[in-house]
Scaffold this motif. Structure first.
Motif, PDB file in Angstrom:
ATOM      1  N   HIS A 187      11.659  23.072  30.600  1.00  0.00           N
ATOM      2  CA  HIS A 187      11.447  22.385  31.843  1.00  0.00           C
ATOM      3  C   HIS A 187      11.343  23.257  32.876  1.00  0.00           C
ATOM      4  O   HIS A 187      11.736  24.592  32.970  1.00  0.00           O
ATOM      5  N   GLU A 193      20.530  16.964  36.320  1.00  0.00           N
ATOM      6  CA  GLU A 193      20.797  15.717  35.778  1.00  0.00           C
ATOM      7  C   GLU A 193      19.721  15.367  35.073  1.00  0.00           C
ATOM      8  O   GLU A 193      19.803  14.274  34.019  1.00  0.00           O
ATOM      9  N   ALA A 194      18.392  15.567  35.537  1.00  0.00           N
ATOM     10  CA  ALA A 194      17.165  14.916  34.891  1.00  0.00           C
ATOM     11  C   ALA A 194      16.978  15.524  33.455  1.00  0.00           C
ATOM     12  O   ALA A 194      16.803  14.901  32.572  1.00  0.00           O
ATOM     13  N   ARG A 200      19.432  16.391  31.660  1.00  0.00           N
ATOM     14  CA  ARG A 200      20.481  15.800  30.788  1.00  0.00           C
ATOM     15  C   ARG A 200      20.021  14.474  30.423  1.00  0.00           C
ATOM     16  O   ARG A 200      20.887  13.639  29.642  1.00  0.00           O
ATOM     17  N   GLY A 201      19.409  13.789  31.312  1.00  0.00           N
ATOM     18  CA  GLY A 201      18.646  12.552  30.970  1.00  0.00           C
ATOM     19  C   GLY A 201      19.623  11.298  31.922  1.00  0.00           C
ATOM     20  O   GLY A 201      19.586  10.089  31.451  1.00  0.00           O
ATOM     21  N   ARG A 202      20.269  11.724  32.832  1.00  0.00           N
ATOM     22  CA  ARG A 202      21.191  10.822  33.690  1.00  0.00           C
ATOM     23  C   ARG A 202      20.674  10.582  34.795  1.00  0.00           C
ATOM     24  O   ARG A 202      21.269   9.743  35.570  1.00  0.00           O
TER      25      ARG A 202
END
Length: 351
Positions: free
Chosen positions: A95, A303-304, A306-308
Motif C-alpha cells: 500500500h 484505517e483504510a 485495515r478496511g475500517r
C-alpha cells in the motif's frame, strides 16, 4: 490487538518527520525500514525520533522493499521520483501513501491507478486539507446545496517561497527533480482542495507565470472554466512575505444561492481561520455550528488498510490535479488556453 502494519519510509528529509510524528504513537504501526540516499537525512530523523535508532536503513528504497518486505510505504521525496517509487512499491505488493503531487503527468497518474487496482492496493495522496474540519464542512455544505450551484471560485494562495528557495537552491528549483515551481508545490494543495470540495471538473485552463531568476515558476495566474460552466480565478503567489513556509489562503465559493468565504493565515497561532456562509435570500448569514472532526492522512491510511474506512484522499485526486497542472504549464508555454480533455486524452492513449 491486530498485528501492526509494517511500514517502510522512502525519503527521510524534514517533511517525513511530520508523518513519523503521527505514525509512532499509533499502536497499529511498526516502522520497519528507512530509505534515503543521504545518510545525513536518516541520522537527522533518528536524532529527532530515538525510537528509529534500531530500524534498518537503506540507501536504495528498492533494497528496503526486497529486504524487509513492508506491507506499506510512505513516500516523501522530490516530485519527479514519485512515479517510479509508487509503481515499484505497488509491484512489491505495498500500500502507498505519497506526498503531493502524486506524480507530474496525467499519464503517470492513470498508470498508478491502473496498477493499484490490478494489485488491490491502496494509494493515498497526502492532501491534508481533506482532513481539516473546515474543508470537511465546506464540502458537506456545497453537496447539500447550501449555496446552490457553484458559479465562480476565487482562490489566492501566497507564501514566502521564492526567497526561501533562492537562498537554498535545493531540489525544488531543479526542474528535473521538482517538475515545476510553486504551482506544482504548494499550489498543488490549493488546486486539489478546490476540486475536492466542489466535485467539479476543469474544462479549460489559461495560465500566465513569472519565474524571476529561477528556472521554475514562482507566481502563477490561472483562469479556469469548469465543465458545469462555472468560472475560476486562481492566483498562486510565491513571492510574498510570510512566516517561514506557512501560507495565506483566501478562497470564496460563489453559488447561485449564496457564497462560502474562507480566509486563513498559516503560522498565526492566535488567529483561527475565518469561515462564513451567506445566502442571497434575506442576506442571511448561515450559522456554521460545530465542524466535523479532524483527522490526518496517516491515520486514514492505516484505517483504510485495515478496511475500517475509505481512502479520503485517493489517487483519483492526484489525477485531477495532474491534469489541471499539466494543462496550466502547457498554457503558460504556449500563451493560449488549453483544454484539459487534451491532457486526459493523451493520458488515456496506449503508450
Amino acid at each position: 490487538m491486530p498485528t501492526p502494519v509494517r511500514i517502510g519510509l522512502i525519503g527521510c528529509g524534514k517533511n517525513m518527520a511530520t508523518h513519523v510524528n503521527r505514525l509512532l504513537p499509533n499502536p497499529e504501526v511498526q516502522i520497519v525500514g528507512l530509505a534515503d540516499p543521504n545518510p545525513e537525512s536518516i541520522a537527522s530523523l533518528r536524532e529527532r525520533f530515538p525510537a528509529l535508532q534500531t530500524v534498518p536503513d537503506f540507501a536504495d528504497y528498492r533494497e528496503m522493499l526486497r529486504t524487509v518486505q513492508p506491507e506499506a510505504v510512505e513516500i516523501s521525496t522530490p516530485h519527479a521520483l514519485h512515479y517510479e517509487q509508487i509503481m515499484t512499491a505497488l509491484e512489491h505488493g505495498c500500500h502507498v501513501l505519497v506526498e503531493k503531487p502524486m506524480v507530474l503527468r496525467a499519464v503517470e497518474a492513470r498508470e498508478v491507478i491502473r496498477l493499484s487496482e490490478a494489485v488491490g492496493r491502496i494509494v493515498l495522496v497526502s492532501y491534508q486539507r481533506h482532513y481539516w474540519p473546515v474543508f470537511r464542512y465546506i464540502r458537506q455544505a456545497i453537496a447539500q446545496g447550501t449555496i446552490g450551484q457553484i458559479r465562480f471560485i476565487q482562490a489566492l494562495q501566497n507564501q514566502n517561497w521564492y526567497r526561501r528557495q533562492r537562498a537554498t537552491r535545493r531540489w525544488r528549483t531543479i526542474p528535473e527533480l521538482s517538475g515545476g515551481g510553486q504551482l506544482i508545490d504548494s499550489g498543488s494543495h490549493l488546486l486539489d482542495i478546490l476540486l475536492y470540495v466542489t466535485d467539479l471538473a476543469v474544462e479549460t485552463v489559461y495560465c500566465l507565470q513569472e519565474r524571476f531568476d529561477l528556472p521554475v515558476d514562482v507566481n502563477s495566474a490561472l483562469t479556469l472554466r469548469f465543465t458545469n460552466g462555472a468560472l475560476g480565478s486562481v492566483a498562486v503567489v510565491g513571492d510574498a512575505p510570510g512566516i517561514g513556509a506557512q501560507v495565506w489562503e483566501d478562497i470564496t465559493f460563489y453559488g447561485s444561492e449564496g457564497a462560502i468565504y474562507y480566509r486563513m493565515m498559516g503560522g498565526v497561532l492566535d488567529r483561527a481561520p475565518l469561515l462564513e456562509v451567506r445566502q442571497h435570500e434575506g442576506d442571511r448569514v448561515v450559522p456554521v455550528g460545530d465542524l466535523p472532526p479532524a483527522s490526518d492522512p496517516d491515520t486514514n491510511f492505516i484505517e483504510a488498510i485495515r478496511g475500517r474506512a475509505p481512502v479520503e484522499s485517493p489517487a483519483i485526486c492526484g489525477l485531477r490535479v495532474a491534469e489541471v497542472t499539466e494543462a496550466a504549464y502547457r498554457s503558460a508555454a504556449l500563451g493560449q488556453p488549453v483544454q484539459v480533455a487534451e491532457i486526459a486524452g493523451e493520458a488515456a492513449r496506449p503508450a
